[in-house]
Motif scaffolding. Structure first.
Motif, PDB file in Angstrom:
ATOM      1  N   LYS A  37      -1.837   7.621  -3.284  1.00  0.00           N
ATOM      2  CA  LYS A  37      -1.698   6.179  -3.612  1.00  0.00           C
ATOM      3  C   LYS A  37      -0.219   5.978  -3.252  1.00  0.00           C
ATOM      4  O   LYS A  37       0.039   4.965  -2.685  1.00  0.00           O
ATOM      5  CB  LYS A  37      -2.153   5.672  -4.865  1.00  0.00           C
ATOM      6  CG  LYS A  37      -3.754   5.754  -4.928  1.00  0.00           C
ATOM      7  CD  LYS A  37      -4.137   5.415  -6.253  1.00  0.00           C
ATOM      8  CE  LYS A  37      -3.924   3.939  -6.781  1.00  0.00           C
ATOM      9  NZ  LYS A  37      -4.515   3.660  -8.423  1.00  0.00           N
ATOM     10  N   TYR A  83       1.128   3.515  -0.465  1.00  0.00           N
ATOM     11  CA  TYR A  83       1.850   2.373  -1.020  1.00  0.00           C
ATOM     12  C   TYR A  83       3.225   2.264  -0.369  1.00  0.00           C
ATOM     13  O   TYR A  83       3.781   1.124  -0.164  1.00  0.00           O
ATOM     14  CB  TYR A  83       1.880   2.531  -2.468  1.00  0.00           C
ATOM     15  CG  TYR A  83       2.203   1.097  -3.275  1.00  0.00           C
ATOM     16  CD1 TYR A  83       1.233   0.115  -3.539  1.00  0.00           C
ATOM     17  CD2 TYR A  83       3.687   0.719  -3.441  1.00  0.00           C
ATOM     18  CE1 TYR A  83       1.648  -1.229  -3.909  1.00  0.00           C
ATOM     19  CE2 TYR A  83       3.922  -0.649  -3.888  1.00  0.00           C
ATOM     20  CZ  TYR A  83       2.799  -1.278  -4.482  1.00  0.00           C
ATOM     21  OH  TYR A  83       3.236  -2.740  -4.867  1.00  0.00           O
ATOM     22  N   ASN A  84       4.130   3.299  -0.357  1.00  0.00           N
ATOM     23  CA  ASN A  84       5.240   3.293   0.003  1.00  0.00           C
ATOM     24  C   ASN A  84       5.386   3.320   1.602  1.00  0.00           C
ATOM     25  O   ASN A  84       6.697   2.854   2.035  1.00  0.00           O
ATOM     26  CB  ASN A  84       6.116   4.481  -0.446  1.00  0.00           C
ATOM     27  CG  ASN A  84       6.722   4.222  -1.816  1.00  0.00           C
ATOM     28  OD1 ASN A  84       7.424   3.484  -2.425  1.00  0.00           O
ATOM     29  ND2 ASN A  84       5.880   4.840  -2.908  1.00  0.00           N
ATOM     30  N   THR A 140       8.021   2.164  -6.613  1.00  0.00           N
ATOM     31  CA  THR A 140       7.851   0.667  -6.177  1.00  0.00           C
ATOM     32  C   THR A 140       6.683   0.107  -6.804  1.00  0.00           C
ATOM     33  O   THR A 140       6.690  -1.036  -6.480  1.00  0.00           O
ATOM     34  CB  THR A 140       7.938   0.827  -4.341  1.00  0.00           C
ATOM     35  OG1 THR A 140       6.822   1.367  -4.136  1.00  0.00           O
ATOM     36  CG2 THR A 140       9.032   1.239  -3.883  1.00  0.00           C
ATOM     37  N   TRP A 141       5.907   0.796  -7.387  1.00  0.00           N
ATOM     38  CA  TRP A 141       4.922   0.048  -8.067  1.00  0.00           C
ATOM     39  C   TRP A 141       5.106  -0.797  -9.000  1.00  0.00           C
ATOM     40  O   TRP A 141       6.095  -0.679  -9.903  1.00  0.00           O
ATOM     41  CB  TRP A 141       4.023   1.418  -8.857  1.00  0.00           C
ATOM     42  CG  TRP A 141       3.148   1.902  -7.913  1.00  0.00           C
ATOM     43  CD1 TRP A 141       2.248   1.400  -7.012  1.00  0.00           C
ATOM     44  CD2 TRP A 141       2.700   3.400  -8.004  1.00  0.00           C
ATOM     45  NE1 TRP A 141       1.259   2.468  -6.432  1.00  0.00           N
ATOM     46  CE2 TRP A 141       1.488   3.613  -7.216  1.00  0.00           C
ATOM     47  CE3 TRP A 141       2.822   4.332  -9.081  1.00  0.00           C
ATOM     48  CZ2 TRP A 141       1.001   4.871  -7.073  1.00  0.00           C
ATOM     49  CZ3 TRP A 141       2.321   5.707  -9.021  1.00  0.00           C
ATOM     50  CH2 TRP A 141       1.478   5.777  -7.895  1.00  0.00           C
ATOM     51  N   GLY A 142       4.374  -1.881  -9.238  1.00  0.00           N
ATOM     52  CA  GLY A 142       4.585  -2.813 -10.215  1.00  0.00           C
ATOM     53  C   GLY A 142       3.626  -2.537 -11.631  1.00  0.00           C
ATOM     54  O   GLY A 142       2.942  -1.683 -11.423  1.00  0.00           O
ATOM     55  N   GLY A 151       1.040  -1.582 -13.765  1.00  0.00           N
ATOM     56  CA  GLY A 151      -0.441  -1.615 -13.641  1.00  0.00           C
ATOM     57  C   GLY A 151      -0.920  -1.554 -12.200  1.00  0.00           C
ATOM     58  O   GLY A 151      -2.164  -1.374 -12.316  1.00  0.00           O
ATOM     59  N   ASP A 152       0.063  -1.258 -11.435  1.00  0.00           N
ATOM     60  CA  ASP A 152      -0.442  -0.929  -9.969  1.00  0.00           C
ATOM     61  C   ASP A 152      -1.150   0.530 -10.061  1.00  0.00           C
ATOM     62  O   ASP A 152      -2.030   0.609  -9.123  1.00  0.00           O
ATOM     63  CB  ASP A 152       0.661  -0.866  -9.041  1.00  0.00           C
ATOM     64  CG  ASP A 152       0.885  -2.175  -8.672  1.00  0.00           C
ATOM     65  OD1 ASP A 152       0.383  -3.290  -8.993  1.00  0.00           O
ATOM     66  OD2 ASP A 152       2.081  -2.364  -7.979  1.00  0.00           O
ATOM     67  N   HIS A 153      -0.879   1.213 -10.738  1.00  0.00           N
ATOM     68  CA  HIS A 153      -1.618   2.424 -10.851  1.00  0.00           C
ATOM     69  C   HIS A 153      -2.161   2.809 -12.453  1.00  0.00           C
ATOM     70  O   HIS A 153      -1.350   3.269 -13.119  1.00  0.00           O
ATOM     71  CB  HIS A 153      -0.931   3.849 -10.281  1.00  0.00           C
ATOM     72  CG  HIS A 153      -1.777   5.101 -10.244  1.00  0.00           C
ATOM     73  ND1 HIS A 153      -2.798   5.169  -9.761  1.00  0.00           N
ATOM     74  CD2 HIS A 153      -1.410   6.153 -10.961  1.00  0.00           C
ATOM     75  CE1 HIS A 153      -3.356   6.593  -9.863  1.00  0.00           C
ATOM     76  NE2 HIS A 153      -2.733   7.011 -10.931  1.00  0.00           N
TER      77      HIS A 153
END
Ligand code: PMP
Length: 430
Positions: A121, A125-126, A294-296, A298-300
Motif C-alpha cells: 500500500k 500510495y506514494n 504521506t498517509w493521512g 487512518g489511511d492504513h
C-alpha cells in the motif's frame, strides 16, 4: 501423551494445520534452545518456530517485561504508550544506516503478511503506480497481496484473481542456475530493468520492487554481492519503492541486525515480523523512509496496529541481543555450523551447496544424478528428530536442510546437534 494431543488436534483443528507426519512432537516446555515434549523427551531446537525465537524459548529477561506489561494493560489500539514509543526508538537505533534517524514505523497485526500488505500500500500510495516486481522462489505470506508476490503457484491457484500487476523476475542463484555469481546477478538485474523500463516488460505502471535479501522459504538462497545494490539503483533511477522483506532474515538472524546490512544497502521500506515480538508474541512492522510518510490519519487502519505486550517483548529482545553481543555470536556459530556441514560435504557429492549468513543457513541436497533430493532431506530430518534434534526444510523441492536456531544456542549444544546432523547426512547419503 504426544500421540493423544496430535490425534485430538487432527480431529478438532483445521485440516490446514501443517506439520510433517513423521515428526510427532507436542510441546510441553521450551527453554533457550531446547524444548521438552509432552512425554518428557528433550530436543535441541534448530528451527526456533521459523526463526521467531531469536532470544530463545521463554527468555526470562523478556518475560519479566511481558509480565509487568500484562499486569498493567494489554491493548490500546494506536494510543501512545511507553511500550510503543520505546520500540520505535529501539528500531531506529538498529535500522540500516540509510534509514537511521529518518524513518517511520507502521505496526501491523500478528503476521508478516500484514507488514507486506502495508508495504504494498505504501509503494502504491506514494508512486501512484500499481505494478510490483517480485522474484521467483519468493515467499511473502498468505494474504491476497502477499500471495500475489509469492511465486509458488500452488499457494495461490485456488484464490485468483490476485493482484494482477505482479511480475516475477529471476532471483540470482548461482548454484541452481549453474552460472557464476556475476552472471547470475547481471541476468537478474537485466530482467528487473526490462520489467521496469521496457514497454514490453509487462508492467505498465510500476510502483515497487519487493525482495527478500536472502530467500528463506525458497531455500536460504543467498544472492551474490551486487544484487541488492543493483536493485537500489534501478529503484532510484525509476522513482519506485524498494522494499526488503526482512521477516525471516532480520533481527540478528544473519549476524547483522538486517541481512541487507551485510552489503550496506538501504531499502525505502522494510518489513519485519517473526522475531519482532521478542519471545514469540505476534507483532509485525513496516519501517520506511520518512519521505514516504504521506498517509493521512487512518489511511492504513486496523485494530491491532501493534500489540503492547509484543512491543515490550520486542524491545527487551533487542536489548538482550545487544547486551550479549549475539550478533557476533551468530556470526561465529554460523561459521562453525557451516564448517561442520562442509566436512560432511567432503564425504559425499549429495550435499551440493552450503550457504547463508550467520545462523540463517541452508544445505542443499541432490541425488546421484544431481537432481534435487527432497527424500534425502526428509530422511535427515527424521533421523535428527529421533535423536533429539529439530531441524527444518526449505526450498522448492524440499531439498534444503534449513537451520534457524535461536541465537542463544551455545557452542556446546551446537556441537552435540551437529554431531547428530552430520551422522544423519552420512546415514542418508552414504
Ligand atoms: N516473508 C517472509 C520472508 C517469510 O519467511 C514469511 C513467513 N515464513 C512471511 C513473509 C509471512 O509471514 P507470516 O507467516 O507471519 O504471515
Amino acid at each position: 501423551e504426544t500421540r493423544r494431543l496430535l490425534e485430538k488436534q487432527r480431529k478438532i483443528d483445521s485440516s490446514a494445520v501443517a506439520y510433517p507426519d513423521d515428526i510427532p512432537i507436542a510441546f510441553e516446555e521450551g527453554r533457550g534452545a531446547t524444548v521438552r515434549d509432552a512425554d518428557g523427551n528433550t530436543y535441541i531446537d534448530l528451527f526456533a518456530g521459523i526463526g521467531v525465537l531469536n532470544v530463545g524459548h521463554s527468555n526470562p529477561y523478556v518475560l519479566e517485561a511481558v509480565h509487568e506489561q500484562a499486569d498493567k494493560f494489554v491493548h490500546t489500539v494506536d494510543f501512545p504508550t511507553e511500550a510503543r514509543l520505546e520500540l520505535i526508538e529501539k528500531l531506529d537505533e538498529i535500522a540500516p544506516a540509510g534509514l537511521r534517524g529518518n524513518n517511520r514505523v507502521v505496526f501491523g497485526g500478528p503476521t508478516g503478511s500484514d507488514a507486506i500488505e502495508a508495504s504494498i500500500k505504501l509503494a502504491k500510495y506514494n508512486t501512484g503506480g500499481d505494478g510490483l516486481i517480485a522474484f521467483r522462489g519468493a515467499y511473502h505470506g498468505a494474504t491476497t497481496g502477499a500471495m500475489s508476490l509469492t511465486s509458488n503457484t500452488s499457494f495461490k491457484e485456488h484464490y485468483t484473481p490476485l493482484l494482477s500487476d505482479v511480475v516475477h523476475a529471476p532471483y540470482p542463484d548461482p548454484f541452481r542456475q549453474e552460472t557464476n555469481s556475476q552472471e547470475a546477478v547481471d541476468h537478474a538485474l537485466e530482467e528487473v530493468q526490462a520489467i521496469v523500463e521496457d514497454p514490453y516488460g509487462g508492467l505498465a505502471n510500476p510502483a515497487g520492487i519487493v525482495v527478500e535479501p536472502i530467500q528463506g522459504e525458497g531455500g536460504i538462497v543467498t544472492p551474490p554481492e551486487g544484487f541488492l545494490q543493483g536493485l537500489r539503483d534501478i529503484a532510484d533511477d525509476n522513482d519506485i519503492v524498494l522494499v526488503f522483506d526482512e521477516i525471516q532474515s532480520g533481527l540478528g538472524r544473519t549476524g547483522e541486525w538486517w541481512a541487507c546490512d551485510w552489503e550496506g544497502v538501504t531499502p525505502d521500506a522494510m518489513t519485519s515480523a517473526k522475531a519482532l515480538g521478542g519471545a514469540g508474541f505476534p507483532l509485525s512492522a513496516t519501517i520506511y523512509h520518512e519521505d514516504l510518510d504521506t498517509w493521512g490519519p487512518g489511511d492504513h487502519a486496523g485494530t491491532y496496529r501493534g500489540h503492547v505486550v509484543g512491543m515490550r517483548a520486542g524491545t527487551r529482545a533487542i536489548e538482550y541481543i545487544q547486551e550479549r553481543d549475539l550478533l557476533a555470536h551468530a556470526r561465529e556459530l554460523g561459521e562453525y555450523v557451516r564448517d561442520r556441514l562442509r566436512e560432511a560435504a567432503d564425504g559425499t557429492d549429495r550435499l551440493a551447496d552450503i550457504r547463508g549468513r550467520g545462523l540463517f543457513i541452508g544445505a542443499e541436497f541432490v541425488d546421484e544424478s544431481g537432481d534435487p533430493d527432497g527424500d534425502a532431506v526428509d530422511a535427515i530430518q527424521q533421523y535428527c528428530f529421533e535423536r533429539g534434534v529439530l531441524v527444518w526444510t526449505a526450498g522448492r523441492h524440499g531439498n534444503v536442510l534449513r537451520f534457524l536456531p535461536p541465537l542463544v544456542l551455545t557452542h556446546e549444544l551446537a556441537e552435540t546437534a551437529l554431531d547428530i546432523v552430520v551422522d544423519a547426512i552420512e546415514h542418508a547419503t552414504g
